[in-house]
Design a protein around this motif. Structure first.
Motif, PDB file in Angstrom:
ATOM      1  N   GLN A 112      10.934  12.537  20.703  1.00  8.78           N
ATOM      2  CA  GLN A 112      12.115  11.880  21.288  1.00  8.78           C
ATOM      3  C   GLN A 112      11.876  10.431  21.715  1.00  8.78           C
ATOM      4  OE1 GLN A 112      12.032  15.507  22.694  1.00  8.78           O
ATOM      5  NE2 GLN A 112      13.053  15.681  20.733  1.00  8.78           N
ATOM      6  N   GLU A 113      10.836   9.826  21.211  1.00 12.58           N
ATOM      7  CA  GLU A 113      10.590   8.419  21.525  1.00 12.58           C
ATOM      8  C   GLU A 113      10.565   7.629  20.236  1.00 12.58           C
ATOM      9  OE1 GLU A 113       7.598   6.809  24.196  1.00 12.58           O
ATOM     10  OE2 GLU A 113       7.239   8.875  24.863  1.00 12.58           O
ATOM     11  N   GLU A 114      10.929   6.348  20.323  1.00 15.16           N
ATOM     12  CA  GLU A 114      10.921   5.531  19.109  1.00 15.16           C
ATOM     13  C   GLU A 114      10.369   4.144  19.421  1.00 15.16           C
ATOM     14  OE1 GLU A 114      13.842   4.103  15.451  1.00 15.16           O
ATOM     15  OE2 GLU A 114      14.679   5.311  17.056  1.00 15.16           O
ATOM     16  N   PHE A 115       9.493   3.649  18.537  1.00 19.44           N
ATOM     17  CA  PHE A 115       9.151   2.228  18.626  1.00 19.44           C
ATOM     18  C   PHE A 115       8.807   1.711  17.229  1.00 19.44           C
ATOM     19  CE2 PHE A 115       4.740   3.649  18.795  1.00 19.44           C
ATOM     20  CZ  PHE A 115       3.972   2.581  18.363  1.00 19.44           C
ATOM     21  N   THR A 116       8.883   0.393  17.062  1.00 15.81           N
ATOM     22  CA  THR A 116       8.618  -0.195  15.744  1.00 15.81           C
ATOM     23  C   THR A 116       7.506  -1.233  15.857  1.00 15.81           C
ATOM     24  OG1 THR A 116      10.268  -1.907  16.093  1.00 15.81           O
ATOM     25  CG2 THR A 116      10.996   0.063  14.919  1.00 15.81           C
ATOM     26  N   MET A 117       6.902  -1.498  14.699  1.00 15.16           N
ATOM     27  CA  MET A 117       5.810  -2.466  14.661  1.00 15.16           C
ATOM     28  C   MET A 117       5.857  -3.204  13.331  1.00 15.16           C
ATOM     29  SD  MET A 117       1.778  -1.670  14.967  1.00 15.16           S
ATOM     30  CE  MET A 117       0.593  -2.897  14.417  1.00 15.16           C
ATOM     31  N   ASP A 118       5.695  -4.513  13.350  1.00 14.89           N
ATOM     32  CA  ASP A 118       5.647  -5.297  12.111  1.00 14.89           C
ATOM     33  C   ASP A 118       4.429  -4.918  11.291  1.00 14.89           C
ATOM     34  OD1 ASP A 118       7.831  -6.892  11.741  1.00 14.89           O
ATOM     35  OD2 ASP A 118       7.205  -8.366  13.224  1.00 14.89           O
ATOM     36  N   THR A 119       4.644  -4.592  10.004  1.00 12.81           N
ATOM     37  CA  THR A 119       3.509  -4.157   9.187  1.00 12.81           C
ATOM     38  C   THR A 119       2.531  -5.304   8.919  1.00 12.81           C
ATOM     39  OG1 THR A 119       4.828  -4.533   7.201  1.00 12.81           O
ATOM     40  CG2 THR A 119       4.753  -2.299   8.041  1.00 12.81           C
ATOM     41  N   GLU A 120       2.987  -6.544   9.029  1.00 13.14           N
ATOM     42  CA  GLU A 120       2.083  -7.671   8.713  1.00 13.14           C
ATOM     43  C   GLU A 120       0.925  -7.776   9.704  1.00 13.14           C
ATOM     44  OE1 GLU A 120       3.768 -11.756   9.998  1.00 13.14           O
ATOM     45  OE2 GLU A 120       5.543 -10.490   9.707  1.00 13.14           O
ATOM     46  N   PHE A 145       5.018  11.525   7.403  1.00 15.16           N
ATOM     47  CA  PHE A 145       5.060  10.060   7.295  1.00 15.16           C
ATOM     48  C   PHE A 145       5.388   9.702   5.846  1.00 15.16           C
ATOM     49  CE2 PHE A 145       0.573  11.278   6.884  1.00 15.16           C
ATOM     50  CZ  PHE A 145       0.185  10.640   5.712  1.00 15.16           C
ATOM     51  N   SER A 146       6.056   8.552   5.650  1.00 13.71           N
ATOM     52  CA  SER A 146       6.533   8.213   4.310  1.00 13.71           C
ATOM     53  C   SER A 146       6.665   6.707   4.113  1.00 13.71           C
ATOM     54  CB  SER A 146       7.897   8.875   4.079  1.00 13.71           C
ATOM     55  OG  SER A 146       8.476   8.389   2.884  1.00 13.71           O
ATOM     56  N   LEU A 147       6.374   6.270   2.895  1.00 12.19           N
ATOM     57  CA  LEU A 147       6.618   4.864   2.533  1.00 12.19           C
ATOM     58  C   LEU A 147       8.009   4.682   1.941  1.00 12.19           C
ATOM     59  CD1 LEU A 147       3.304   3.826   0.702  1.00 12.19           C
ATOM     60  CD2 LEU A 147       4.039   3.113   2.971  1.00 12.19           C
ATOM     61  N   THR A 148       8.639   5.801   1.517  1.00 13.02           N
ATOM     62  CA  THR A 148       9.866   5.685   0.707  1.00 13.02           C
ATOM     63  C   THR A 148      11.107   6.293   1.357  1.00 13.02           C
ATOM     64  OG1 THR A 148       9.325   7.768  -0.399  1.00 13.02           O
ATOM     65  CG2 THR A 148       8.545   5.760  -1.451  1.00 13.02           C
ATOM     66  N   LYS A 149      10.922   7.178   2.356  1.00 17.35           N
ATOM     67  CA  LYS A 149      12.078   7.877   2.927  1.00 17.35           C
ATOM     68  C   LYS A 149      12.308   7.425   4.364  1.00 17.35           C
ATOM     69  CE  LYS A 149      10.741  12.055   0.399  1.00 17.35           C
ATOM     70  NZ  LYS A 149       9.550  12.842   0.304  1.00 17.35           N
ATOM     71  N   ILE A 150      13.567   7.439   4.772  1.00 13.57           N
ATOM     72  CA  ILE A 150      13.903   7.239   6.189  1.00 13.57           C
ATOM     73  C   ILE A 150      13.906   8.633   6.823  1.00 13.57           C
ATOM     74  CG2 ILE A 150      15.657   6.400   7.809  1.00 13.57           C
ATOM     75  CD1 ILE A 150      14.573   4.123   6.141  1.00 13.57           C
ATOM     76  N   LEU A 151      13.091   8.841   7.847  1.00  8.32           N
ATOM     77  CA  LEU A 151      12.914  10.187   8.422  1.00  8.32           C
ATOM     78  C   LEU A 151      13.606  10.303   9.775  1.00  8.32           C
ATOM     79  CD1 LEU A 151       9.069  10.410   7.707  1.00  8.32           C
ATOM     80  CD2 LEU A 151      10.855  11.555   6.399  1.00  8.32           C
ATOM     81  N   GLU A 152      14.107  11.514  10.046  1.00  4.78           N
ATOM     82  CA  GLU A 152      14.707  11.752  11.373  1.00  4.78           C
ATOM     83  C   GLU A 152      13.623  11.827  12.433  1.00  4.78           C
ATOM     84  OE1 GLU A 152      17.464  15.052  11.487  1.00  4.78           O
ATOM     85  OE2 GLU A 152      18.435  14.295   9.667  1.00  4.78           O
ATOM     86  N   GLU A 153      12.487  12.433  12.050  1.00  9.39           N
ATOM     87  CA  GLU A 153      11.336  12.455  12.951  1.00  9.39           C
ATOM     88  C   GLU A 153      10.099  12.197  12.125  1.00  9.39           C
ATOM     89  OE1 GLU A 153       9.472  14.336  16.753  1.00  9.39           O
ATOM     90  OE2 GLU A 153      10.564  15.848  15.637  1.00  9.39           O
ATOM     91  N   GLY A 154       9.171  11.380  12.677  1.00  8.32           N
ATOM     92  CA  GLY A 154       7.958  11.050  11.947  1.00  8.32           C
ATOM     93  C   GLY A 154       7.746   9.541  11.934  1.00  8.32           C
ATOM     94  N   VAL A 155       7.023   9.064  10.912  1.00  8.85           N
ATOM     95  CA  VAL A 155       6.718   7.625  10.805  1.00  8.85           C
ATOM     96  C   VAL A 155       7.100   7.154   9.411  1.00  8.85           C
ATOM     97  CG1 VAL A 155       4.935   5.872  11.094  1.00  8.85           C
ATOM     98  CG2 VAL A 155       4.743   8.011  12.355  1.00  8.85           C
ATOM     99  N   ILE A 203       8.539   3.466   6.847  1.00 10.54           N
ATOM    100  CA  ILE A 203       8.646   2.006   6.719  1.00 10.54           C
ATOM    101  C   ILE A 203      10.110   1.653   6.473  1.00 10.54           C
ATOM    102  CG2 ILE A 203       7.942  -0.023   5.375  1.00 10.54           C
ATOM    103  CD1 ILE A 203       5.623   1.285   6.902  1.00 10.54           C
ATOM    104  N   ASN A 204      10.583   0.675   7.239  1.00 12.04           N
ATOM    105  CA  ASN A 204      11.966   0.237   7.111  1.00 12.04           C
ATOM    106  C   ASN A 204      11.987  -1.277   7.270  1.00 12.04           C
ATOM    107  OD1 ASN A 204      14.693   0.241   6.934  1.00 12.04           O
ATOM    108  ND2 ASN A 204      15.088   1.301   8.872  1.00 12.04           N
ATOM    109  N   ASN A 205      12.328  -2.000   6.186  1.00 16.20           N
ATOM    110  CA  ASN A 205      12.359  -3.472   6.236  1.00 16.20           C
ATOM    111  C   ASN A 205      11.065  -4.089   6.783  1.00 16.20           C
ATOM    112  OD1 ASN A 205      14.954  -3.477   5.251  1.00 16.20           O
ATOM    113  ND2 ASN A 205      15.870  -3.334   7.294  1.00 16.20           N
ATOM    114  N   ASN A 206       9.938  -3.733   6.172  1.00 17.30           N
ATOM    115  CA  ASN A 206       8.627  -4.272   6.578  1.00 17.30           C
ATOM    116  C   ASN A 206       8.246  -3.977   8.025  1.00 17.30           C
ATOM    117  OD1 ASN A 206       8.073  -5.289   4.060  1.00 17.30           O
ATOM    118  ND2 ASN A 206       9.118  -7.234   4.491  1.00 17.30           N
ATOM    119  N   LYS A 207       8.879  -2.941   8.573  1.00 13.00           N
ATOM    120  CA  LYS A 207       8.484  -2.517   9.914  1.00 13.00           C
ATOM    121  C   LYS A 207       8.065  -1.051   9.854  1.00 13.00           C
ATOM    122  CE  LYS A 207      11.065  -5.498  13.106  1.00 13.00           C
ATOM    123  NZ  LYS A 207      10.956  -6.671  12.250  1.00 13.00           N
TER     124      LYS A 207
END
Length: 443
Positions: free
Chosen positions: A257-265, A234-244, A246-250
């Protein structure tokens, strides 16, 4: 089989109960005093014990010894046991073979309690029959003796991991690594890092290791060692191929093989470090196939941990914050980093080989006054004496809080974040935090 238990606290008594249930001849020995409630439990269960001494002829005849995590390997009785070739293990190692439950093990220098409690909250909210233990709450061995959970979320200290041989969690988390407890590791940081990574040493390719991909010490370890577990970063600074990540406050979750996003607010916990704790806990929830809606809801209603950046009261528009659980520099770094107002910082206690330099820029930027609360404050005064306008020494919590109130103006904060252990003036970090809260109520 004779099982000798060193230490008659929560883990010792829990192990004694499980040992008795499994047919061991059990003896508990504590070099200090055993609390009354624990003595009663040992007596009710017909378990032999002694306190304020270690009688060698009753200990050195053991087939197996469970050592409480607070007892160092250098203590004379432990040395004698090891010289005789008697196996000395931790409670976690002893108890794990007696349960078929799924084990989630969480370690790290900071954030492990919050991550453990948040992970447990996520699993419980999803209706899973989950226990919580290890370094917090009721002894893991005791819960295994009662045999009632399908999965356990265990907070594991490096001391508990030092005493494992075969223990293997199905899902392991290392939240982060920074220098701590170096007095127990010959003041060698690499020994402490290796100790944390013991959590994954028995894992297979069917198991998972969740870790902070932004953490230098961990990335360095991976260049020289490997684990068989499937890695989930997991990372606050990198875009990962697999893992968790942060991208644009999400928060973006890509696992199995599954993906979902959540608003950090919507995440209830504040601060960058808590975002990481939330990412680690979410990774577990995803691996345990918990529904996205449940994950979102659980992250938005989790209340946090007592004594960890706990907002106590606002008095005359000054916010008092209890971070007594910050017993090392790295934890205090996160606390200072999350402050958005001029801060009076209460710091000090038993130093475990602290290097205060990494706090320097945050202290310059955010701290208007320092109150040293310890028996020996020399290192803190040497480090920050020329950095802040006001530096005061006190030797009790009431004076610390009264002094803090005098030094603040409207809109300021008072932060208890000691960066040290509590044993010079208090019984524990909880006692220190509770005294802080009481002193604020007395203002």
């Amino acid at each position: 089989m004779r099982l000798v238990i060193l230490g008659g606290g929560e883990s010792g008594v829990g192990t004694a109960i499980l040992g008795k249930k499994k047919g061991y001849d059990v003896f508990v020995s504590d070099f200090g005093k055993i609390k009354g409630n624990y003595k009663e439990i040992l007596l009710i269960n017909g378990i032999a014990w002694e306190e304020e001494k270690h009688t060698e002829e009753l200990i050195l005849n053991a087939d197996l010894v469970m050592k409480s995590p607070g007892i160092p390997d250098k203590s004379p009785i432990v040395k004698k046991l090891l010289e005789k070739g008697i196996r000395v293990i931790s409670e976690i190692e002893f108890a794990a073979p007696f349960t078929n439950a799924t084990i989630i093990g969480i370690t790290g220098s900071n954030g492990k309690t919050t991550t453990t409690m948040l992970t447990h909250h996520l699993l419980k909210s999803a209706g899973l029959n989950a226990g919580i233990g290890g370094n917090i709450g009721k002894s893991f061995a005791w819960q295994v003796a009662d045999n009632k959970y399908d999965c356990y979320v265990l907070e594991l200290s490096s001391f508990q991991l030092d005493g494992i041989k075969n223990f293997k969690p199905h899902i392991a988390i290392i939240t982060n690594i920074s220098p701590d407890h170096l007095d127990r590791y010959d003041y060698k940081y690499e020994n402490y890092i290796d100790s944390k990574f013991r959590i994954t040493m028995n894992q297979t390719e069917d198991d998972f290791l969740i870790y902070d991909a932004d953490d230098e010490a961990m990335n360095e370890w991976f260049t020289k060692h490997k684990t068989n577990a499937k890695l989930i970063p997991f990372s606050l600074t990198k875009i990962l191929e697999e893992g968790v990540f942060i991208n644009n406050n999400k928060m973006d979750i890509k696992i199995s093989q599954e993906e979902f996003t959540m608003d950090t607010e919507y995440i209830a916990l504040e601060g960058k470090h808590n975002m990481k704790n939330a990412m680690a806990a979410t990774s577990v929830a995803k691996l345990m196939q918990i529904r996205k809606a449940t994950i979102r809801e659980s992250l938005s209603n989790f209340q946090g941990v007592e004594h960890r950046l706990e907002k106590v009261l606002k008095i005359q528009n000054v916010q008092y914050i209890n971070d007594s659980k910050a017993t090392n520099v790295n934890a205090t770094f996160y606390a200072l980093d999350s402050m958005n107002t001029p801060t009076v910082w209460i710091v000090g206690g038993v130093d475990k080989g602290n290097d205060y330099n990494e706090l320097m820029s945050l202290v310059r930027e955010k701290v208007k006054a320092i109150i040293c609360l310890g028996v020996d404050n020399k290192k803190i005064i040497d480090a920050f004496g020329n950095v802040v306008d006001m530096m005061i020494e006190v030797d009790n919590m009431e004076d610390a809080v009264k002094m803090a109130q005098r030094l603040t103006e409207k809109g300021d904060s008072v932060l208890l974040s000691p960066a040290c252990a509590s044993f010079d003036l208090f019984e524990s970090y909880e006692d220190r935090g509770n005294q802080f809260k009481q002193a604020i109520k007395n203002l």
